[in-house]
Design a protein around this motif. Structure first.
Motif, PDB file in Angstrom:
ATOM      1  N   THR A  68       2.685 -38.563 -55.494  1.00  0.00           N
ATOM      2  CA  THR A  68       2.750 -37.236 -54.865  1.00  0.00           C
ATOM      3  C   THR A  68       2.433 -36.137 -55.878  1.00  0.00           C
ATOM      4  O   THR A  68       1.740 -35.158 -55.562  1.00  0.00           O
ATOM      5  CB  THR A  68       4.148 -36.999 -54.268  1.00  0.00           C
ATOM      6  N   LEU A  69       2.934 -36.293 -57.096  1.00  0.00           N
ATOM      7  CA  LEU A  69       2.744 -35.280 -58.144  1.00  0.00           C
ATOM      8  C   LEU A  69       1.665 -35.711 -59.138  1.00  0.00           C
ATOM      9  O   LEU A  69       1.710 -35.356 -60.320  1.00  0.00           O
ATOM     10  CB  LEU A  69       4.070 -35.058 -58.877  1.00  0.00           C
ATOM     11  N   GLN A  70       0.677 -36.446 -58.644  1.00  0.00           N
ATOM     12  CA  GLN A  70      -0.319 -37.071 -59.505  1.00  0.00           C
ATOM     13  C   GLN A  70      -1.111 -36.069 -60.340  1.00  0.00           C
ATOM     14  O   GLN A  70      -1.397 -36.303 -61.522  1.00  0.00           O
ATOM     15  CB  GLN A  70      -1.277 -37.882 -58.628  1.00  0.00           C
ATOM     16  N   VAL A  71      -1.436 -34.919 -59.757  1.00  0.00           N
ATOM     17  CA  VAL A  71      -2.226 -33.914 -60.475  1.00  0.00           C
ATOM     18  C   VAL A  71      -1.446 -33.386 -61.675  1.00  0.00           C
ATOM     19  O   VAL A  71      -1.984 -33.279 -62.789  1.00  0.00           O
ATOM     20  CB  VAL A  71      -2.605 -32.755 -59.533  1.00  0.00           C
ATOM     21  N   ARG A  72      -0.158 -33.081 -61.477  1.00  0.00           N
ATOM     22  CA  ARG A  72       0.669 -32.601 -62.592  1.00  0.00           C
ATOM     23  C   ARG A  72       0.801 -33.680 -63.669  1.00  0.00           C
ATOM     24  O   ARG A  72       0.767 -33.377 -64.874  1.00  0.00           O
ATOM     25  CB  ARG A  72       2.064 -32.215 -62.092  1.00  0.00           C
ATOM     26  N   VAL A  73       0.940 -34.933 -63.232  1.00  0.00           N
ATOM     27  CA  VAL A  73       1.071 -36.028 -64.192  1.00  0.00           C
ATOM     28  C   VAL A  73      -0.159 -36.108 -65.076  1.00  0.00           C
ATOM     29  O   VAL A  73      -0.061 -36.191 -66.318  1.00  0.00           O
ATOM     30  CB  VAL A  73       1.294 -37.365 -63.458  1.00  0.00           C
ATOM     31  N   LEU A  74      -1.350 -36.066 -64.479  1.00  0.00           N
ATOM     32  CA  LEU A  74      -2.590 -36.177 -65.251  1.00  0.00           C
ATOM     33  C   LEU A  74      -2.771 -34.991 -66.195  1.00  0.00           C
ATOM     34  O   LEU A  74      -3.241 -35.148 -67.334  1.00  0.00           O
ATOM     35  CB  LEU A  74      -3.783 -36.293 -64.298  1.00  0.00           C
ATOM     36  N   GLU A  75      -2.385 -33.817 -65.758  1.00  0.00           N
ATOM     37  CA  GLU A  75      -2.554 -32.622 -66.592  1.00  0.00           C
ATOM     38  C   GLU A  75      -1.706 -32.700 -67.864  1.00  0.00           C
ATOM     39  O   GLU A  75      -2.183 -32.403 -68.965  1.00  0.00           O
ATOM     40  CB  GLU A  75      -2.190 -31.372 -65.785  1.00  0.00           C
ATOM     41  N   VAL A  76      -0.453 -33.121 -67.712  1.00  0.00           N
ATOM     42  CA  VAL A  76       0.413 -33.183 -68.902  1.00  0.00           C
ATOM     43  C   VAL A  76      -0.002 -34.317 -69.818  1.00  0.00           C
ATOM     44  O   VAL A  76       0.122 -34.220 -71.050  1.00  0.00           O
ATOM     45  CB  VAL A  76       1.902 -33.331 -68.504  1.00  0.00           C
ATOM     46  N   LEU A  77      -0.551 -35.404 -69.240  1.00  0.00           N
ATOM     47  CA  LEU A  77      -0.985 -36.521 -70.076  1.00  0.00           C
ATOM     48  C   LEU A  77      -2.257 -36.184 -70.842  1.00  0.00           C
ATOM     49  O   LEU A  77      -2.426 -36.609 -71.989  1.00  0.00           O
ATOM     50  CB  LEU A  77      -1.211 -37.764 -69.207  1.00  0.00           C
ATOM     51  N   LEU A  78      -3.144 -35.422 -70.233  1.00  0.00           N
ATOM     52  CA  LEU A  78      -4.362 -35.016 -70.933  1.00  0.00           C
ATOM     53  C   LEU A  78      -4.019 -34.147 -72.141  1.00  0.00           C
ATOM     54  O   LEU A  78      -4.669 -34.218 -73.187  1.00  0.00           O
ATOM     55  CB  LEU A  78      -5.289 -34.247 -69.975  1.00  0.00           C
ATOM     56  N   LYS A  79      -2.976 -33.340 -71.994  1.00  0.00           N
ATOM     57  CA  LYS A  79      -2.547 -32.513 -73.127  1.00  0.00           C
ATOM     58  C   LYS A  79      -2.104 -33.388 -74.291  1.00  0.00           C
ATOM     59  O   LYS A  79      -2.381 -33.081 -75.459  1.00  0.00           O
ATOM     60  CB  LYS A  79      -1.404 -31.601 -72.679  1.00  0.00           C
ATOM     61  N   LEU A  80      -1.454 -34.505 -73.980  1.00  0.00           N
ATOM     62  CA  LEU A  80      -0.998 -35.416 -75.028  1.00  0.00           C
ATOM     63  C   LEU A  80      -2.164 -36.156 -75.670  1.00  0.00           C
ATOM     64  O   LEU A  80      -2.165 -36.412 -76.869  1.00  0.00           O
ATOM     65  CB  LEU A  80      -0.003 -36.425 -74.443  1.00  0.00           C
ATOM     66  N   VAL A  81      -3.164 -36.510 -74.856  1.00  0.00           N
ATOM     67  CA  VAL A  81      -4.320 -37.233 -75.382  1.00  0.00           C
ATOM     68  C   VAL A  81      -5.066 -36.387 -76.397  1.00  0.00           C
ATOM     69  O   VAL A  81      -5.584 -36.892 -77.406  1.00  0.00           O
ATOM     70  CB  VAL A  81      -5.256 -37.642 -74.221  1.00  0.00           C
TER      71      VAL A  81
END
Length: 868
Positions: free
Chosen positions: A668-681
């Motif tokens: 459900t919150l997939q977009v937020r998940v990807l955004e925060v993970l890209l910041k870590l990458v």
């Protein structure tokens, strides 16, 4: 982003990824290997460091953070001297038997016309007793016989004024015996209550409790039948005289001539020398003579209550306590405690030892002689209900001494843990039988648990703690004293230490009330961060490797609700504190700790470990609030300043993303998940990148996620990561690339980024020590070659040839299992290693080799003729 070169990677030792350095058993290696493989599949237990213990700048009974009100706890600072000791210490042994009132009505001579009467309040206040009426005033005489008899009871004599003593100094031969019972029976209230606490049996709880004297009090011993028959001037003799127990409260047997001689020739000279040395302030001599006296009494078995001159010796010792030297004071305190004093003297002696132990410069003195044995003996013999304050100072001294690395080892060897366990069980038993958990008992338990906390650090402590069931006893104490914040803090500190070890962790997890107890602590002390952080750490340890523990904790009523409540509260606190100067706690190792952030780390770890359970995980991943909190952490914290918190949060999201359910809040919150993970990458932190890629491995099961990440060129970054010399980085990259190669439009990128050559190098470098990683490489190449028509076109001519030769070699049993580290592996380890090669690598490698060989040809494929 920096990567290690292939040359660096090849220089790494040729060891399997699960073969640890150092000595260990093959079964443990296999267990850890299987756990590592399980973690690679998507689920992993989160590891964190133990909460730091703040430095205690001062040695005290209760630390600076204590929640106790001053009136509910004994002070750590006090004045103490000889005047605080009672010189009239009883010399009789403990009977432990409640004396019954004597069923006797005194008879009076008809010659006596004045009836005896009780003293008035004024007479009691003045310390005088009314004179007893003599039968015949003309026969009243003073003599020495009665004085001798009265002086045998020092406690009574000390309570009488000189005038009263003068009146009682009458020869029994000149006084009619009809008067003696009158005085003895009708003694005044002040005379009866003047006995010292120990004389009355109120010392350590092992003597009879005080009771109001009856008309025939214990000060009037029973007469023999022959004694009672005489009257009218006939001399009557007490039966106690024949048994040696007469006078006040039943005195000890008369000294024999031999004993009196020994006392006068051996003990008296030592006491005189001690007094003389004290007067001359010759502390060295005083210390030596004190040691000589202790050794003599110990050798002759005259310590405890065995010495008939015990009271006299104690009086002499008390007078020396004002010596301004802690070494002398400690030697004297040891003597006092060795005499088994009770009541006020026991309390004062324990306070004296505590006062000395507060200064760590005095620690070496406690390693001399047997003072530690005397303290432990005092611990064993003191009743926690009637002498609670004395026990607080006694155990408080042991607690402070356990801060010394040498002393704590000695205390463990002397069974200090076992003695404290007996105390805990005694208190639990009494409470179970109906007693109320009092503040006094809580004070004792705070000292006992603080001592156990320090004792738990020694090498052999775990076996002792398990052997005497301390863990079980502490769980019961939690149930009775949950509201006691100081006590709960100490217990959580003990458990945070012992649960680092599997055997203790299992014992705690198996206890029937442990989960309920910990949930109760968290509910009661939600805002006490030092308690919450340790209880959360303990729960994280219990659920790290135990499937049953994960399920039982989650099923405990209110458990997940309190975890979310804690998560919300401390996350809000952390957000409020951002940009502000917050006070950080200084740990024992000198490092600083953000207490709010540390709580979040431990609470998130519990959630991560719970989610590993296949029944619990889907429920948590469907909890929108929980996932929202996790994402807020990543949105508000930077890995550069809060690395452990960020990494633990990503690991938790990784576990939750493993469950691909319809109700998943991760989806459900997939977009937020990807955004925060890209910041870590994009952050310059390899561990953060690896953890983010673990989540990508789960999320890229969906094409929409793969397309989004391909647009962000994450697939190309993953190919670059294949050059890393870090085996786990390579493994995670391969796991995500398998999913990317499902889409035909993503396949050309692998060849363009020289991914085929890199995968061949990975296979060559790591296969013989990590067959699972070798299997992943083969799966990537299998997916990549899904539309193969020519091996040379698909892989490249040289790459195709190298793959064929390498796969052929690795599929040969003798070649593949010729281990360079075989000297380190036993039969069980070798069998397991062969199993992973057979079951995980060979099936996919054989299919890939067959596909390459099938499409290996020098002829180019022809296009279909038009119109055919």
């Amino acid at each position: 982003m920096s990567m290690e070169s292939n040359a660096q990677r090849k220089r790494q030792p040729d060891r399997p990824f699960y073969l640890p350095k150092g000595d260990t058993t093959s079964s443990r290696i296999i267990t850890e290997a299987k756990e590592s493989l399980n973690n690679r599949t998507g689920l992993q237990a989160v590891v964190t460091k133990r909460p730091s213990t703040p430095r205690d700048a001062t040695r005290s009974l209760f630390g600076a953070t204590s929640t106790r009100a001053p009136e509910n706890r004994p002070p750590s600072s006090f004045s103490l001297g000889s005047r605080h000791f009672d010189g009239a210490d009883t010399s009789r042994p403990t009977s432990r038997t409640r004396l019954q009132p004597i069923n006797h009505t005194p008879s009076f001579s008809v010659l006596s016309e004045e009836k005896p009467k009780l003293p008035s309040e004024e007479e009691v206040e003045s310390g005088l007793l009314p004179p007893k009426p003599p039968s015949d005033p003309n026969k009243v005489q003073r003599g020495k016989a009665t004085r001798t008899r009265l002086q045998q009871s020092t406690s009574v004599e000390s309570s009488l004024s000189s005038e009263v003593k003068s009146r009682l100094d009458t020869s029994p031969s000149d006084v009619k015996t009809v008067d003696e019972p009158v005085r003895r029976v009708h003694s005044g209230p002040k005379e009866r209550s003047s006995l010292p606490v120990e004389e009355r049996g109120e010392g350590d709880g092992r003597e009879m409790p005080y009771r109001a004297p009856s008309s025939a009090s214990v000060r009037s011993p029973p007469r023999s039948a022959e004694s009672r028959t005489g009257s009218g001037g006939t001399k009557r003799t007490s039966s106690a005289g024949s048994t040696g127990r007469g006078g006040s409260a039943g005195k000890r047997e008369e000294e024999t001539a031999e004993e009196a001689l020994f006392y006068s020739q051996n003990i008296v000279p030592l006491l005189e020398r001690m007094t003389a040395a004290s007067s001359k302030k010759d502390l060295k001599k005083l210390g030596q003579v004190t040691e000589d006296l202790y050794s003599l009494l110990q050798k002759e078995n005259l310590l405890g209550r065995n010495c008939k001159q015990r009271t006299t010796i104690l009086k002499s010792i008390f007078k020396l306590l004002d010596a301004d030297d802690t070494r002398i004071q400690l030697k004297l305190a040891r003597l006092i405690l060795a005499f088994k004093v009770t009541g006020n003297n026991l309390l004062s002696a324990c306070k004296l030892v505590f006062k000395i132990s507060r200064n760590e410069k005095n620690d070496p003195e406690f390693l001399k002689g047997d003072i530690l044995d005397v303290l432990l003996d005092t611990l064993k013999s003191t009743d926690p209900f009637s002498a609670s304050e004395a026990l607080v100072f006694c155990i408080g001294s042991l607690k402070l001494l356990t801060g010394n690395a040498t002393i704590v080892k000695q205390l463990v060897k002397k069974d200090c843990i076992e003695n404290l366990a007996i105390l805990l069980n005694s208190i639990n038993k009494t409470i179970r039988e109906g007693s109320e958990p009092s503040t006094q008992l809580g004070n004792i338990l705070v000292q006992a648990t603080a001592a156990l906390r320090n004792l738990a650090d020694t090498g052999s402590s775990r076996e002792r703690l398990l052997g005497c069931q301390v863990i079980e006893a502490l769980c019961l104490i939690i149930d009775s004293f949950t509201s006691d914040g100081d006590l709960m803090l100490n217990i959580s500190r003990i458990f945070s230490k012992v649960t680092l070890h599997t055997d203790c962790c299992t014992a705690l997890a198996d206890h029937p009330t442990s989960y309920r107890s910990f949930v109760s602590i968290l509910q009661k002390h939600q805002h006490k961060s030092d308690v919450v952080v340790r209880v959360s750490f303990v729960l994280g340890n219990m659920t790290a490797k135990n499937e049953v523990a994960r399920l039982r904790l989650f099923q405990e009523a209110g458990s997940f609700d309190i975890l979310l409540s804690l998560f919300r509260f401390y996350l809000e606190q952390d957000v409020k504190n951002q940009g502000k100067e917050t006070k950080k706690e200084v740990a024992e190792d000198g490092s600083t700790v953000n207490k709010t952030e540390d709580v979040l780390i431990k609470v998130i770890r519990v959630i991560a470990n719970l989610s590993i359970n296949e029944n619990v995980g889907p429920v948590i991943c469907s909890n929108y609030q929980c996932v929202d909190f996790l994402l807020k952490v990543l949105e508000t914290k930077e890995v550069s300043s809060s690395e452990e918190l960020v990494l633990n949060t990503v690991a938790t999201i990784n576990n939750l993303s493993f469950y691909n359910t319809k109700t998943s809040a991760i989806t459900t919150l997939q977009v937020r998940v990807l955004e925060v993970l890209l910041k870590l990458v994009l952050a310059n932190n390899m561990e953060a990148m690896v953890e983010a890629c673990r989540v990508f491995a789960n999320l890229t099961r969906q094409k929409v996620v793969r397309d989004f990440l391909a647009e962000q060129k994450i697939d190309r970054m993953l190919v670059t990561m294949l050059d890393s010399g870090n085996r786990e980085v390579v493994y995670i990259s391969c796991g995500v690339l398998i999913n990317f190669m499902v889409d035909e439009e993503n396949r050309p990128m692998l060849k363009q980024e020289h991914g085929i050559r890199k995968l061949i190098e990975v296979l060559r470098d790591f296969s013989r020590t990590d067959w699972e990683l070798a299997s992943l490489v083969c799966q990537i190449l299998w997916n990549y070659s899904g539309k193969i028509t020519s091996s040379n076109d698909c892989f490249g001519q040289q790459e195709s040839q190298d793959l064929t030769e390498l796969l052929t070699e690795l599929l040969d049993r003798d070649s593949a299992l010729d281990l360079s580290f075989k000297d380190e592996a036993d039969d069980e380890m070798t069998d397991y290693f062969e199993e992973t090669w057979t079951e995980q690598f060979c099936p996919v490698a054989e299919q890939l080799l067959q596909r390459i060989e099938t499409h290996q040809s020098d002829l180019e494929p022809l296009d279909n003729p038009s119109g055919s």
